[in-house]
Design an enzyme around this catalytic site. Structure first.
Site, PDB file in Angstrom:
ATOM      1  N   ASP A  98      25.816  53.822   5.153  1.00 26.07           N
ATOM      2  CA  ASP A  98      27.126  54.408   5.443  1.00 26.07           C
ATOM      3  C   ASP A  98      27.936  54.760   4.198  1.00 26.07           C
ATOM      4  O   ASP A  98      28.130  55.929   3.900  1.00 26.07           O
ATOM      5  CB  ASP A  98      27.934  53.510   6.392  1.00 26.07           C
ATOM      6  N   CYS A 209      31.103  63.063  22.397  1.00 22.21           N
ATOM      7  CA  CYS A 209      30.037  64.028  22.075  1.00 22.21           C
ATOM      8  C   CYS A 209      28.664  63.356  22.028  1.00 22.21           C
ATOM      9  O   CYS A 209      27.640  64.014  22.163  1.00 22.21           O
ATOM     10  CB  CYS A 209      30.344  64.787  20.783  1.00 22.21           C
TER      11      CYS A 209
HETATM   12  C1  B12 Z   1      32.720  60.624   6.877  1.00 23.97           C
HETATM   13  C2  B12 Z   1      31.925  60.200   8.087  1.00 23.97           C
HETATM   14  C3  B12 Z   1      32.518  60.398   9.335  1.00 23.97           C
HETATM   15  C4  B12 Z   1      33.815  61.186   9.516  1.00 23.97           C
HETATM   16  C5  B12 Z   1      33.495  62.678   9.386  1.00 23.97           C
HETATM   17  C6  B12 Z   1      32.197  63.067  10.084  1.00 23.97           C
HETATM   18  C7  B12 Z   1      31.728  64.485   9.837  1.00 23.97           C
HETATM   19  N1  B12 Z   1      30.850  64.936  10.729  1.00 23.97           N
HETATM   20  O1  B12 Z   1      32.133  65.138   8.906  1.00 23.97           O
HETATM   21  C8  B12 Z   1      34.281  60.739  10.928  1.00 23.97           C
HETATM   22  C9  B12 Z   1      35.238  59.566  10.790  1.00 23.97           C
HETATM   23  C10 B12 Z   1      34.932  61.794  11.778  1.00 23.97           C
HETATM   24  C11 B12 Z   1      32.953  60.230  11.509  1.00 23.97           C
HETATM   25  C12 B12 Z   1      32.740  60.108  12.856  1.00 23.97           C
HETATM   26  C13 B12 Z   1      31.552  59.638  13.405  1.00 23.97           C
HETATM   27  N2  B12 Z   1      30.539  59.080  12.736  1.00 23.97           N
HETATM   28 CO1  B12 Z   1      30.362  59.106  10.811  1.00 23.97          CO
HETATM   29  N3  B12 Z   1      29.970  59.150   8.963  1.00 23.97           N
HETATM   30  C14 B12 Z   1      30.633  59.633   7.963  1.00 23.97           C
HETATM   31  C15 B12 Z   1      29.830  59.421   6.650  1.00 23.97           C
HETATM   32  C16 B12 Z   1      30.397  58.192   5.941  1.00 23.97           C
HETATM   33  C17 B12 Z   1      29.787  60.608   5.706  1.00 23.97           C
HETATM   34  C18 B12 Z   1      29.470  61.944   6.415  1.00 23.97           C
HETATM   35  C19 B12 Z   1      29.634  63.109   5.464  1.00 23.97           C
HETATM   36  O2  B12 Z   1      30.700  63.364   4.960  1.00 23.97           O
HETATM   37  N4  B12 Z   1      28.561  63.779   5.180  1.00 23.97           N
HETATM   38  C20 B12 Z   1      28.595  64.908   4.279  1.00 23.97           C
HETATM   39  C21 B12 Z   1      27.996  66.104   4.956  1.00 23.97           C
HETATM   40  C22 B12 Z   1      27.804  67.251   3.956  1.00 23.97           C
HETATM   41  O3  B12 Z   1      26.696  65.717   5.387  1.00 23.97           O
HETATM   42  P1  B12 Z   1      26.304  65.643   6.913  1.00 23.97           P
HETATM   43  O4  B12 Z   1      27.244  64.766   7.644  1.00 23.97           O
HETATM   44  O5  B12 Z   1      24.854  65.281   6.979  1.00 23.97           O
HETATM   45  O6  B12 Z   1      26.602  67.140   7.318  1.00 23.97           O
HETATM   46  C23 B12 Z   1      25.652  67.979   7.814  1.00 23.97           C
HETATM   47  C24 B12 Z   1      26.094  68.423   9.136  1.00 23.97           C
HETATM   48  O7  B12 Z   1      27.410  68.938   9.045  1.00 23.97           O
HETATM   49  C25 B12 Z   1      25.081  69.465   9.339  1.00 23.97           C
HETATM   50  N5  B12 Z   1      25.372  70.461  10.328  1.00 23.97           N
HETATM   51  C26 B12 Z   1      24.699  71.573  10.304  1.00 23.97           C
HETATM   52  N6  B12 Z   1      25.098  72.331  11.310  1.00 23.97           N
HETATM   53  C27 B12 Z   1      26.045  71.694  11.987  1.00 23.97           C
HETATM   54  C28 B12 Z   1      26.751  72.086  13.106  1.00 23.97           C
HETATM   55  C29 B12 Z   1      27.715  71.244  13.639  1.00 23.97           C
HETATM   56  C30 B12 Z   1      28.463  71.656  14.863  1.00 23.97           C
HETATM   57  C31 B12 Z   1      27.952  69.984  13.042  1.00 23.97           C
HETATM   58  C32 B12 Z   1      28.969  69.060  13.616  1.00 23.97           C
HETATM   59  C33 B12 Z   1      27.212  69.639  11.910  1.00 23.97           C
HETATM   60  C34 B12 Z   1      26.238  70.503  11.381  1.00 23.97           C
HETATM   61  O8  B12 Z   1      24.873  70.074   8.056  1.00 23.97           O
HETATM   62  C35 B12 Z   1      25.539  69.283   7.079  1.00 23.97           C
HETATM   63  C36 B12 Z   1      24.806  69.268   5.779  1.00 23.97           C
HETATM   64  O9  B12 Z   1      23.507  68.751   5.897  1.00 23.97           O
HETATM   65  C37 B12 Z   1      28.378  59.160   7.233  1.00 23.97           C
HETATM   66  C38 B12 Z   1      27.494  58.276   6.359  1.00 23.97           C
HETATM   67  C39 B12 Z   1      26.816  59.084   5.262  1.00 23.97           C
HETATM   68  N7  B12 Z   1      26.816  58.564   4.061  1.00 23.97           N
HETATM   69  O10 B12 Z   1      26.293  60.160   5.506  1.00 23.97           O
HETATM   70  C40 B12 Z   1      28.697  58.558   8.627  1.00 23.97           C
HETATM   71  C41 B12 Z   1      27.748  58.846   9.780  1.00 23.97           C
HETATM   72  C42 B12 Z   1      27.388  60.320   9.745  1.00 23.97           C
HETATM   73  N8  B12 Z   1      28.579  58.589  10.951  1.00 23.97           N
HETATM   74  C43 B12 Z   1      27.952  58.050  11.929  1.00 23.97           C
HETATM   75  C44 B12 Z   1      28.510  57.812  13.219  1.00 23.97           C
HETATM   76  C45 B12 Z   1      27.744  56.856  14.136  1.00 23.97           C
HETATM   77  C46 B12 Z   1      29.715  58.413  13.612  1.00 23.97           C
HETATM   78  C47 B12 Z   1      30.314  58.466  15.028  1.00 23.97           C
HETATM   79  C48 B12 Z   1      29.283  58.676  16.147  1.00 23.97           C
HETATM   80  C49 B12 Z   1      31.136  57.168  15.276  1.00 23.97           C
HETATM   81  C50 B12 Z   1      31.944  57.153  16.559  1.00 23.97           C
HETATM   82  N9  B12 Z   1      31.302  56.900  17.690  1.00 23.97           N
HETATM   83  O11 B12 Z   1      33.137  57.339  16.538  1.00 23.97           O
HETATM   84  C51 B12 Z   1      31.295  59.669  14.888  1.00 23.97           C
HETATM   85  C52 B12 Z   1      30.622  61.016  15.249  1.00 23.97           C
HETATM   86  C53 B12 Z   1      31.520  62.208  15.010  1.00 23.97           C
HETATM   87  C54 B12 Z   1      30.691  63.471  14.789  1.00 23.97           C
HETATM   88  N10 B12 Z   1      30.417  64.205  15.852  1.00 23.97           N
HETATM   89  O12 B12 Z   1      30.273  63.756  13.659  1.00 23.97           O
HETATM   90  C55 B12 Z   1      26.492  57.806  11.602  1.00 23.97           C
HETATM   91  C56 B12 Z   1      25.649  58.874  12.301  1.00 23.97           C
HETATM   92  C57 B12 Z   1      24.354  58.329  12.868  1.00 23.97           C
HETATM   93  C58 B12 Z   1      23.561  59.431  13.532  1.00 23.97           C
HETATM   94  N11 B12 Z   1      22.710  59.038  14.454  1.00 23.97           N
HETATM   95  O13 B12 Z   1      23.683  60.565  13.202  1.00 23.97           O
HETATM   96  C59 B12 Z   1      26.510  57.908  10.008  1.00 23.97           C
HETATM   97  C60 B12 Z   1      25.232  58.461   9.403  1.00 23.97           C
HETATM   98  C61 B12 Z   1      26.742  56.462   9.499  1.00 23.97           C
HETATM   99  C62 B12 Z   1      25.481  55.595   9.534  1.00 23.97           C
HETATM  100  N12 B12 Z   1      25.081  55.048   8.404  1.00 23.97           N
HETATM  101  O14 B12 Z   1      24.835  55.397  10.513  1.00 23.97           O
HETATM  102  N13 B12 Z   1      32.044  59.960  10.540  1.00 23.97           N
END
Ligand code: B12
Length: 270
Positions: A98, A209
């Site tokens: 995380d 979601c």
């Molecule tokens: C900051 C954070 C949040 C923030 C912002 C989330 C966001 N989506 O931006 C908030 C507080 C809102 C949040 C909420 C949740 N989170 Co969170 N979060 C994080 C954290 C710490 C960093 C995420 C981040 O900033 N990544 C940076 C971006 C660049 O990377 P990415 O997330 O992989 O982004 C990719 C997607 O956007 C993707 N993408 C491509 N096309 C699309 C299209 C759409 C529509 C979307 C949404 C994305 C998408 O491409 C991007 C680049 O690869 C991670 C842990 C980590 N170190 O990754 C956990 C993490 C992602 N979270 C997690 C969880 C469980 C949740 C929640 C389900 C918790 C809850 N029940 O409330 C929700 C889900 C909300 C959602 N639908 O995303 C888990 C996800 C597990 C999984 N099976 O995927 C993680 C991995 C933590 C963990 N170690 O398990 N989270």
């Protein structure tokens, strides 16, 4: 059977995979970035299911009703890293979960563990998206995944349709609108944000979601036994302080949860 496979099997971990460190760049700008070894070569990504069954009376998001995964899974990763260091004496293994510089959803996809669902979460064939993602960044060069799962997310759009604020859209995600994010914010909220907490009725997180995803109907229950020892689906004024010591919301501090409880209770009085 390879050394890694045997080790993870012994630990009850069935969902793991490997991607190249170079493929997870750029790293997220977090403090833990300094722990990454200079010669990092591979990332071993591991999944830990968190679905522990249905609790109809619930004001806490599923992932936080169980004991704090940052602690439970970090202990497991510490233990694994130690064993791996013994197996590969010249190599480094650095564990993260995380609060990681690795964008974990993306890394898990690259490691062949599933695909990014429309809800932005990793969708895994076994645990659906009810899984935490952890990883070991290592200097050991390992063969990266070659098989990638596709077709799990059918783009049915149910997650987008159910998102009450429009945070999740077909063309992306707006964190500021996400109810999960709003429940975590410190300080005074705007009237609109307060309304979101009242309508959602959750003191922490949001599952809309995730729960709407048809793939998650078949999610296996968690194999992490520690997640069954103290399941707390309801938080109130009376138990919030104590629960902050052992649940994932504890890092945010009791006051944020008390504020959310207050916002929700004001609705009931009206
Ligand atoms: C900051 C954070 C949040 C923030 C912002 C989330 C966001 N989506 O931006 C908030 C507080 C809102 C949040 C909420 C949740 N989170 Co969170 N979060 C994080 C954290 C710490 C960093 C995420 C981040 O900033 N990544 C940076 C971006 C660049 O990377 P990415 O997330 O992989 O982004 C990719 C997607 O956007 C993707 N993408 C491509 N096309 C699309 C299209 C759409 C529509 C979307 C949404 C994305 C998408 O491409 C991007 C680049 O690869 C991670 C842990 C980590 N170190 O990754 C956990 C993490 C992602 N979270 C997690 C969880 C469980 C949740 C929640 C389900 C918790 C809850 N029940 O409330 C929700 C889900 C909300 C959602 N639908 O995303 C888990 C996800 C597990 C999984 N099976 O995927 C993680 C991995 C933590 C963990 N170690 O398990 N989270």
């Amino acid at each position: 059977m390879g050394k890694l496979e045997r080790l993870f099997m012994e630990e009850g971990i069935d969902q793991w995979g490997i991607c190249a460190f170079a493929d997870v760049l750029p790293l997220l700008p977090v403090r833990a970035k300094s722990r990454i070894p200079d010669s990092a070569a591979s990332v071993i990504v591991l999944l830990f299911g968190y679905y522990v069954g249905e609790y109809t009376e619930r004001n806490i998001s599923r992932y936080a009703i169980v004991d704090d995964y940052h602690v439970v899974i970090r202990n497991k990763l510490d233990n694994l890293a130690e064993k791996l260091r013994n197996l590969y004496k010249d190599e480094q293994f650095i564990q993260f979960i995380d609060s990681s510089p690795v964008a974990e959803v993306r890394a898990a996809c690259l490691a062949g563990l599933g695909e990014i669902g429309m809800n932005g979460q990793l969708l895994n064939p076994v645990y659906g998206s009810y899984c935490f993602i952890g990883e070991l960044v290592t200097t050991l060069s390992l063969p990266k995944a070659e098989k990638f799962s596709t077709g799990l997310c059918t783009h049915c759009g149910k997650c987008v349709a159910v998102c009450p604020t429009g945070a999740l859209r077909t063309d992306g995600f707006q964190k500021e609108l996400c109810r999960s994010h709003i429940t975590q914010k410190k300080g005074t909220l705007t009237p609109w944000e307060e309304e979101q907490i009242q309508k959602g009725g959750f003191v922490w997180g949001c599952d809309r979601c995730t729960d709407a995803c048809p793939v998650n109907r078949h999610a296996h229950r968690s194999a992490v036994k520690e997640f069954y020892r103290d399941i707390q689906p309801m938080v109130g004024q009376d138990n919030v302080g104590k629960l902050c010591d052992s649940k994932a919301y504890g890092w945010r501090g009791k006051n944020v949860l008390l504020r959310n409880l207050d916002i929700i209770s004001r609705k009931k009085v009206l």
